[in-house]
Write a protein that holds these residues in place. Structure first.
Motif, short mmCIF file in Angstrom:
data_model
loop_
_atom_site.label_atom_id
_atom_site.label_comp_id
_atom_site.label_asym_id
_atom_site.label_seq_id
_atom_site.Cartn_x
_atom_site.Cartn_y
_atom_site.Cartn_z
N GLU A 19 0.83 -1.21 0.00
CA GLU A 19 0.00 0.00 0.00
C GLU A 19 0.86 1.25 0.00
N ASN A 147 -12.44 0.87 -4.74
CA ASN A 147 -11.23 1.36 -4.08
C ASN A 147 -10.75 2.70 -4.65
N ASP A 166 -7.15 2.25 -0.49
CA ASP A 166 -7.13 0.83 -0.13
C ASP A 166 -6.29 0.02 -1.13
#
Length: 292
Positions: A19, A147, A166
């Protein structure tokens, strides 16, 4: 200067690495991106180890990126159905969803040059192209229909933008996948409408259209924006040009191997600390970091 932050440590440590790295690609490619960094947390003297900090997209986020914070900010929800229910409003909660409903209707009922004029009028084309291009670079199979946050500058330019969110299941990971990294085989057509307008619309959102036997398990239907925009010939031509630019100047080994190595060096003492605090084998934890 942030008003809301998210502090995350996933059950799979790889996710908090992926991420962080994903946001770095978006940022370097010209997409307004949440601030993100790894931090160490302690609670009442007990060490919780390193976590990922991610800024929350909100009015303060908009101001930091020099956007008008009076605009409409929506979060897309994959588990709902329909334009209104899938766009969770985060600002101006007292108003309706008319702007997103009208925009989707315009996109759904036009094609080619007429649709391209609508896209130019209603979207920050460069920003949206950058976001979609990075999605493809980092194998963000979840980011074309889900997302992301979408923002409408209702008081100024009238344009729409997309902001990533996300990003844990990126860089070659997907639910139920193996270590074969077959996401590298994601087609350049991923995210675009594949069928006629009526068929494409019926497959969007929620669980509709998932698990098709003629598609790999990571296949997902197109999004409300990705479907029509990436299918539009004029938009698509510019998208492919920008994708080539990003893969030649931003998303390269010469750029990102250094970023990955630097992240690993910063996390070595944090992985050791977490393992020691949790009574885990430090050598095993370090090997897991190297593998990830």
């Amino acid at each position: 200067g942030m008003t809301t932050i998210n502090l995350i440590f996933e059950d799979n440590p790889r996710f908090v690495l992926a991420e962080y790295l994903s946001y770095e690609v978006y940022r370097r490619s010209g997409v307004p991106t949440e601030h993100s960094e790894h931090i160490r947390i302690s609670l009442d003297g007990y060490q919780l180890g390193y976590h990922l900090l991610v800024e929350q997209p909100n009015r303060n986020f908009l101001r930091r990126h020099k956007r008008d914070d009076s605009g409409n900010l929506y979060k897309i929800l994959w588990y709902k159905q329909g334009v209104v229910d899938q766009h969770e409003k985060k600002t101006n909660l007292h108003t309706e969803h008319d702007d997103i409903v009208n925009l989707v209707s315009l996109l759904d009922n036009t094609e080619n040059e007429e649709q391209w004029e609508i896209i130019k009028r209603h979207f920050n084309v460069e920003e949206v192209i950058n976001c979609f291009a990075v999605n493809l670079c980092i194998s963000n199979w979840d980011g074309f229909f889900n997302n992301y946050f979408t923002y409408h500058d209702i008081g100024g330019s009238g344009k729409w933008e997309i902001y990533p969110w996300d990003e844990d299941k990126t860089w070659g990971y997907y639910d139920g996948g193996s270590s074969a990294s077959d996401l590298y085989d994601m087609p350049l057509t991923f995210g675009m409408s594949e069928n006629t307008l009526s068929e494409a619309k019926s497959e969007r959102g929620g669980f509709s259209g998932w698990g098709r036997p003629d598609q790999p398990s990571w296949w997902r239907p197109p999004g409300y924006f990705s479907g029509p925009l990436l299918s539009n010939p004029q938009f698509r031509e510019r998208f492919l040009i920008r994708l080539k630019e990003i893969t030649a100047t931003v998303y390269t080994e010469s750029v990102f191997l250094h970023i990955i190595d630097d992240m690993a060096k910063r996390l070595v003492p944090e992985v050791r600390l977490r393992a020691e605090e949790n009574g885990q084998d430090v050598d095993v934890a370090m090997e897991r970091l190297r593998d990830d």
